[in-house]
Design a protein around this motif. Structure first.
Motif, short mmCIF file in Angstrom:
data_model
loop_
_atom_site.label_atom_id
_atom_site.label_comp_id
_atom_site.label_asym_id
_atom_site.label_seq_id
_atom_site.Cartn_x
_atom_site.Cartn_y
_atom_site.Cartn_z
N LEU A 1 33.56 33.01 188.84
CA LEU A 1 33.00 32.90 190.18
C LEU A 1 34.08 32.59 191.20
O LEU A 1 34.12 33.15 192.30
N SER B 1 35.35 34.99 194.38
CA SER B 1 35.32 34.51 195.76
C SER B 1 36.68 34.69 196.42
O SER B 1 36.79 35.11 197.58
N TRP B 2 37.74 34.45 195.67
CA TRP B 2 39.10 34.60 196.23
C TRP B 2 39.39 36.07 196.56
O TRP B 2 39.93 36.40 197.61
N ALA C 1 37.47 37.11 199.72
CA ALA C 1 38.09 36.60 200.95
C ALA C 1 39.34 37.40 201.31
O ALA C 1 39.58 37.72 202.48
#
Length: 565
Positions: free
Chosen positions: A378, A382-383, A386
């Motif tokens: 997860l 997310s990284w 972004a």
């Protein structure tokens, strides 16, 4: 072996209204029919009687196993009469079966038989059984001719009933054309009976005994063209009605009722093709007028062939396809496979509930490890999300649109266009042939992926199927309507002409005209590509010109067919 018939009618004499009638006899493999007890009889004179001034010597005293010219070994005598004998023999040099007519050199007809045989051999027309040799040796004269064990006499075909309209059309068309060619070379038959006509396994009719059979019997005619034309008309009449067109019974067929005269075939039997009925009457015309209608009579085989060619072509009956059995849905039950249990029902036994999973120390450790992996995944996702958002903010292109490089787009389209199309089934396609079939047992070889196996056509006497039909082919069922871009056909045996035809219909058309021609080509590796992709449920690979095979006949061979979208 000889096939027996009840009587025979010669059509050598056409000077009167009634044909010349012979005694009860046996139809033999040389296509002649004569009494078996006439050995030593004297020959006929010009008036049809017997000439007592010249006695006919007995047939040569030879036996099975005798060799002629150290080459032709006699096997079986099929006729012995009138001073000559006919044999089935073996050509030991070429290792093939042949037929032999044998008579003494001092026979009064020996010279005319040799002359007739040599003239017939010079014709070289494959529509006639070929004379292979004509020899005078010591005190014997013999004529060697082809032996066709796979062909069927018209006598045998008529024994089962009348022919279909298409078969009768092919009979009169092929026989009249062949006899017209023979008469142009100055050759007549004069004994054109059902025993002299053979049909091969490919549906081609062949004539045996051209000039020779009449010479063996001492038969002549003042009007040979009219004689052979009337004989063809009698053959067509018998094929349509299963009756002989004279009052006498002949060749296993009943004659017409006495005293009623010549009746048109469509008045003798219901369902007879009207056009063929008229052709038969025009060929059987007497004294320059037909027996019923007002058409001009045909007095030569050439006129008869032109009259047949002017008719609308009679197509073979459409093949019938058996519908597959209706699918039956089956409900399966655990333990019974859809069948009711034969055992009496028993009380349901209590089932022990399984223990809760992952209650041990190992199970708890596994749960913690999986949880850690999920958290790490997860965070990594997310990284990356972004980072993608930041990159897009720096790019001046509208983030709501995406662009695919032109080269990648072409590659994607090419991969879609070259996708293999599966073949659900295949069958032979011969709607214009006599039996509507063309080697169906080997049809699966065209799409089995094995280049060493193949499907082949029947053998024909010319590259255009002996002028019997326009072509033959293979129909491929794609299972549903699909896009067809290219059909690659691998052929064996030499350059072959091929057409690609398609249809979106739910069933394959009965005739090739029901398909749409989209491409054609020739060679041994033919890539049939329409100008633009087409959609089709059925694909017809249609052979239109065949190569010459090693056995001397023209034959097409397909080893593999591949279809891509």
């Amino acid at each position: 072996m000889a096939e027996r018939s009840t009587a025979a009618v010669d059509v050598a004499d056409n000077s009167g209204d009634e044909p010349l009638t012979a005694k009860a006899d046996e139809a033999t493999t040389d296509g002649t029919a004569e009494p078996q007890d006439t050995a030593g009889a004297s020959p006929k004179n010009a008036d049809g009687g017997r000439d007592a001034s010249r006695a006919i010597p007995p047939a040569p005293d030879v036996h099975s196993g005798h060799k002629l010219a150290g080459r032709y070994r006699l096997e079986e005598c099929v006729t012995r009469l009138d001073g000559f004998s006919s044999w089935r023999a073996v050509d030991e040099k070429l290792r093939r079966a042949v037929g032999v007519h044998l008579l003494p050199a001092d026979h009064p007809r020996a010279r005319s038989v040799l002359a007739a045989a040599r003239s017939s051999a010079l014709l070289g027309d494959p529509r006639f059984v070929q004379v292979l040799d004509a020899v005078e040796e010591d005190d014997l004269v013999y004529v060697v001719h082809e032996w066709l064990p796979d062909a069927t006499e018209l006598t045998a075909l008529l024994a089962t009933g009348p022919l279909e309209a298409h078969d009768a059309y092919q009979l009169v068309s092929q026989i009249s054309q062949a006899m017209a060619a023979a008469h142009r070379e100055g050759l007549a038959h004069l004994r054109l009976t059902p025993g002299a006509v053979l049909r091969s396994s490919t549906g081609q009719y062949r004539i045996r005994g051209l000039a020779v059979n009449a010479a063996l019997r001492g038969i002549t005619a003042e009007r040979p063209l009219r004689t052979d034309t009337e004989a063809i008309g009698a053959l067509l009449y018998a094929a349509l009605t299963h009756r002989w067109p004279y009052e006498n019974d002949a060749y296993g067929l009943s004659g017409l009722p006495k005293g009623v005269g010549l009746i048109a075939p469509d008045q003798v039997r219901a369902g007879v093709h009207r056009g063929l009925s008229e052709i038969a009457m025009r060929a059987l015309a007497n004294d320059g007028a037909t027996a019923s209608r007002q058409e001009q009579p045909c007095t030569t085989p050439d006129e008869l062939a032109k009259a047949v060619a002017a008719m609308p072509r009679i197509m073979p009956p459409e093949p019938t396809f058996t519908a597959p059995p209706e699918y039956q849905r089956t409900t399966y039950q655990q333990g019974t496979y859809g069948r009711p249990s034969s055992r009496p029902s028993q009380a349901t036994q209590p089932v022990m509930a399984p223990p809760p999973p992952l209650q041990s120390r190992t199970g708890r450790a596994l749960k913690w490890a999986v949880s850690a992996l999920l958290i790490a995944a997860l965070g990594l996702g997310s990284w990356q999300l972004a980072e993608t958002v930041l990159d897009r903010s720096k790019d001046p292109v509208d983030p709501g649109t995406t662009q695919t490089p032109p080269d990648d787009d072409k590659k994607n389209k090419a991969s879609e266009a070259g996708k293999p199309v599966s073949i659900a089934g295949a069958r032979d396609y011969d709607p214009l042939g006599a039996d509507g079939s063309e080697k169906p047992a080997a049809i699966r070889n065209v799409h089995d992926g094995d280049a060493s196996t193949f499907w082949h056509t029947d053998g024909y006497y010319s590259a255009d199927f002996g002028r019997l039909k326009e072509g033959v082919g293979v129909v491929l069922d794609l299972g549903k309507v699909q896009q067809v871009g290219t059909v690659d056909v691998s052929l064996l045996g030499g350059t072959t002409s091929v057409e690609l035809r398609t249809t979106e219909s739910a069933s394959a058309p009965a005739l090739p005209g029901g398909f749409t021609k989209v491409a054609d080509g020739s060679g041994t590796k033919v890539s049939l590509r329409p100008d633009e992709p087409v959609k089709a449920r059925y694909v017809l690979v249609w052979l239109t010109n065949l190569p010459l095979s090693d056995d001397g006949r023209f034959r097409g061979k397909i080893s593999d067919i591949k279809i891509t979208s």
